[in-house]
Structure formats: C-alpha cells, structure tokens
Design an enzyme around this catalytic site. Structure first.
Site, PDB file in Angstrom:
ATOM      1  N   ILE A  67     -10.088   4.552  80.322  1.00 50.65           N
ATOM      2  CA  ILE A  67     -11.203   3.890  81.358  1.00 50.65           C
ATOM      3  C   ILE A  67     -11.158   2.444  81.041  1.00 50.65           C
ATOM      4  CG2 ILE A  67     -12.966   4.418  79.636  1.00 50.65           C
ATOM      5  CD1 ILE A  67     -14.826   4.660  82.091  1.00 50.65           C
ATOM      6  N   GLU A 101     -10.575   9.648  72.454  1.00 47.18           N
ATOM      7  CA  GLU A 101     -10.363   9.142  71.407  1.00 47.18           C
ATOM      8  C   GLU A 101     -10.594   7.640  71.537  1.00 47.18           C
ATOM      9  OE1 GLU A 101      -7.671  11.259  72.004  1.00 47.18           O
ATOM     10  OE2 GLU A 101      -8.486  13.014  70.556  1.00 47.18           O
ATOM     11  N   ASN A 106     -13.604  -0.477  68.462  1.00 46.92           N
ATOM     12  CA  ASN A 106     -14.066  -0.648  69.828  1.00 46.92           C
ATOM     13  C   ASN A 106     -15.304  -0.448  70.163  1.00 46.92           C
ATOM     14  OD1 ASN A 106     -13.972  -0.989  72.539  1.00 46.92           O
ATOM     15  ND2 ASN A 106     -12.275   0.267  73.050  1.00 46.92           N
ATOM     16  N   TYR A 113     -20.161   5.104  75.071  1.00 43.86           N
ATOM     17  CA  TYR A 113     -19.716   6.799  75.290  1.00 43.86           C
ATOM     18  C   TYR A 113     -21.185   7.372  74.477  1.00 43.86           C
ATOM     19  CZ  TYR A 113     -15.063   5.554  75.767  1.00 43.86           C
ATOM     20  OH  TYR A 113     -13.697   5.135  76.350  1.00 43.86           O
TER      21      TYR A 113
HETATM   22  C1  LIG Z   1     -15.510  -0.194  77.658  1.00 41.55           C
HETATM   23  C2  LIG Z   1     -15.665  -0.889  78.743  1.00 41.55           C
HETATM   24  C3  LIG Z   1     -14.958   0.203  79.862  1.00 41.55           C
HETATM   25  C4  LIG Z   1     -17.109  -1.051  79.208  1.00 41.55           C
HETATM   26  O1  LIG Z   1     -17.143  -1.371  80.733  1.00 41.55           O
HETATM   27  P1  LIG Z   1     -18.136  -2.505  81.027  1.00 41.55           P
HETATM   28  O2  LIG Z   1     -18.216  -2.424  82.486  1.00 41.55           O
HETATM   29  O3  LIG Z   1     -17.967  -3.784  80.643  1.00 41.55           O
HETATM   30  O4  LIG Z   1     -19.639  -1.756  80.595  1.00 41.55           O
HETATM   31  P2  LIG Z   1     -20.931  -1.774  81.187  1.00 41.55           P
HETATM   32  O5  LIG Z   1     -21.336  -2.968  81.578  1.00 41.55           O
HETATM   33  O6  LIG Z   1     -21.052  -0.493  82.173  1.00 41.55           O
HETATM   34  O7  LIG Z   1     -21.864  -1.435  80.137  1.00 41.55           O
HETATM   35  C5  LIG Z   1     -22.349  -0.192  79.756  1.00 41.55           C
HETATM   36  C6  LIG Z   1     -22.937   0.179  78.074  1.00 41.55           C
HETATM   37  O8  LIG Z   1     -21.557  -0.194  77.405  1.00 41.55           O
HETATM   38  C7  LIG Z   1     -21.971  -0.759  76.202  1.00 41.55           C
HETATM   39  N1  LIG Z   1     -21.047  -1.856  76.185  1.00 41.55           N
HETATM   40  C8  LIG Z   1     -20.336  -2.759  77.021  1.00 41.55           C
HETATM   41  N2  LIG Z   1     -19.835  -3.606  76.694  1.00 41.55           N
HETATM   42  C9  LIG Z   1     -20.314  -4.078  75.477  1.00 41.55           C
HETATM   43  C10 LIG Z   1     -20.175  -5.134  74.410  1.00 41.55           C
HETATM   44  N3  LIG Z   1     -19.497  -6.104  74.593  1.00 41.55           N
HETATM   45  N4  LIG Z   1     -20.742  -5.014  73.388  1.00 41.55           N
HETATM   46  C11 LIG Z   1     -21.506  -3.889  72.896  1.00 41.55           C
HETATM   47  N5  LIG Z   1     -21.809  -2.769  73.915  1.00 41.55           N
HETATM   48  C12 LIG Z   1     -21.140  -2.916  74.964  1.00 41.55           C
HETATM   49  C13 LIG Z   1     -23.348  -0.929  76.309  1.00 41.55           C
HETATM   50  O9  LIG Z   1     -23.864   0.284  75.545  1.00 41.55           O
HETATM   51  C14 LIG Z   1     -23.768  -0.931  77.667  1.00 41.55           C
HETATM   52  O10 LIG Z   1     -24.954  -0.644  77.967  1.00 41.55           O
HETATM   53  P3  LIG Z   1     -26.165  -1.819  77.888  1.00 41.55           P
HETATM   54  O11 LIG Z   1     -25.723  -2.954  78.793  1.00 41.55           O
HETATM   55  O12 LIG Z   1     -27.223  -0.941  78.677  1.00 41.55           O
HETATM   56  O13 LIG Z   1     -26.089  -1.970  76.412  1.00 41.55           O
HETATM   57  C15 LIG Z   1     -14.854  -2.122  79.142  1.00 41.55           C
HETATM   58  O14 LIG Z   1     -15.353  -2.974  78.127  1.00 41.55           O
HETATM   59  C16 LIG Z   1     -13.545  -2.129  79.028  1.00 41.55           C
HETATM   60  O15 LIG Z   1     -12.793  -2.186  80.072  1.00 41.55           O
HETATM   61  N6  LIG Z   1     -12.899  -2.337  77.689  1.00 41.55           N
HETATM   62  C17 LIG Z   1     -11.404  -2.617  77.285  1.00 41.55           C
HETATM   63  C18 LIG Z   1     -10.801  -1.096  77.345  1.00 41.55           C
HETATM   64  C19 LIG Z   1     -11.176  -0.333  76.580  1.00 41.55           C
HETATM   65  O16 LIG Z   1     -11.432  -0.575  75.567  1.00 41.55           O
HETATM   66  N7  LIG Z   1     -11.431   1.106  77.300  1.00 41.55           N
HETATM   67  C20 LIG Z   1     -12.024   2.089  76.512  1.00 41.55           C
HETATM   68  C21 LIG Z   1     -11.327   2.790  75.440  1.00 41.55           C
HETATM   69  S1  LIG Z   1     -10.079   3.864  76.288  1.00 41.55           S
END
Ligand SMILES: CC(C)(COP(=O)(O)OP(=O)(O)OC[C@H]1O[C@@H](n2cnc3c(N)ncnc32)[C@H](O)[C@@H]1OP(=O)(O)O)[C@@H](O)C(=O)NCCC(=O)NCCS
Length: 143
Positions: A67, A101, A106, A113
C-alpha cells in the site's frame, strides 16, 4: 477503481520515491496482468494516481502485498481510506483473515494497521535483509 498495467509507470514513480526496496516493473506486470488472485485499488486526485494497494486473495485468506500513497498526498487520510476500501472489497469476496508484513521501523504504517484492527502475530527476524519484519493479522469478527 482497480489498477491496470497502464498504471505501472505512475505506480513506479511513486514506488521508487516511497519505498527503500521498491517492487520492479516486472513484478507489477506479473501482478496486474490477468492475475485473478490479485485485488487492487487505486486512488486518483487531480487527474493523477496518488495511491494504490494490492492484495493476494486465496479463498478465505488475503495478504496485503503493498500500500502506498504519493509523498505529497500523505497524512490526509488517503492511506486509511484506501486500506478500509480494499479490506471491504476482499471481505465481500469471502475473506475473513488478512495478513501483512511490515518493517519494524515503519511506525506510520504500523500505526495505521493497528488503528484498523490488525494485531502483531509474530516477529520475522531479518525478513527485510538486516531489518526484522512484523507479521500482522486481521480477523473478521465471527459470531
Ligand atoms: C503508510 C501510508 C500508506 C499511510 O498513508 P497516509 O495517507 O499518509 O496515512 P493517513 O493520513 O491515512 O493516516 C492514517 C493513520 O496512519 C497513521 N500514520 C500515518 N502517517 C503517520 C506518521 N507519519 N506517523 C505516525 N502515524 C502515522 C496514523 O495512525 C494515522 O491516523 P491518525 O491521523 O488518526 O493518527 C503512507 O505513509 C505511505 O505510503 N508510506 C510509504 C509506503 C509504506 O510504508 N507502505 C506500507 C508498507 S507496505
């Protein structure tokens, strides 16, 4: 909407920026080319691909393969929305257990999750080379 092989260039542009060990073009081609076990979902904003998720589904079990949200669109709730939507989609197909996983480092992904009900199942030592992985699991509530 689901991903197609036409999305691969845009996926790779995001993938190479946000992942330290990105999936290759070949992997995406294999996943998206007539692969009935793959469920995918994309998010588009401003007429561009900004997020994508893929699951491998086998009967009642699914594995979240990846994702990702484009860096400039992160922290706006899109990752959460995308994950909820793809989970709903596989549950509608009969899935009751989802595995994934994630790197121990991260924190953002692990928090996301956990927020959606995944719990740590086991630690997988050196799953990412020198870094450990955490296997997480989500189970649909059964009454
Ligand atoms: C992980 C990822 C998909 C989250 O997407 P996002 O759109 O930035 O996240 P959202 O804005 O929907 O946040 C949802 C929740 O995720 C968590 N979260 C997201 N970014 C965060 C950060 N920088 N630090 C801590 N928690 C975080 C929080 O729980 C957040 O909920 P909250 O705002 O109520 O606290 C994104 O950061 C990403 O693409 N990361 C790089 C790729 C990756 O690591 N993928 C997953 C491994 S397969």
């Amino acid at each position: 909407m689901e991903l197609t092989i036409k999305d691969i260039n845009e996926i790779l542009a995001i993938e190479n920026d946000i992942f330290s060990t990105p999936y290759s073009r070949e992997i995406y081609h294999e996943l998206l080319h007539n692969n009935p076990q793959i469920i995918s979902l994309k998010i588009e904003k401003d007429e561009q691909l900004v997020g994508y998720a893929l699951m491998h589904v086998l009967f009642e079990q699914a594995n979240l393969l990846t994702i990702g949200i484009k860096r400039s669109y992160q922290h706006q709730g899109l990752g959460q929305q995308l994950l909820i939507d793809i989970m709903k989609e596989v549950v509608d197909l009969g899935v009751n257990t989802i595995f994934l996983e994630v790197r121990v480092s991260n924190i953002a992904a692990i928090k996301l999750y956990k927020k959606l009900g995944f719990i740590q199942n086991r630690l997988r030592e050196n799953y990412y080379g020198i870094e450990d992985g955490i296997e997480m699991i989500w189970r649909k509530e059964t009454i």
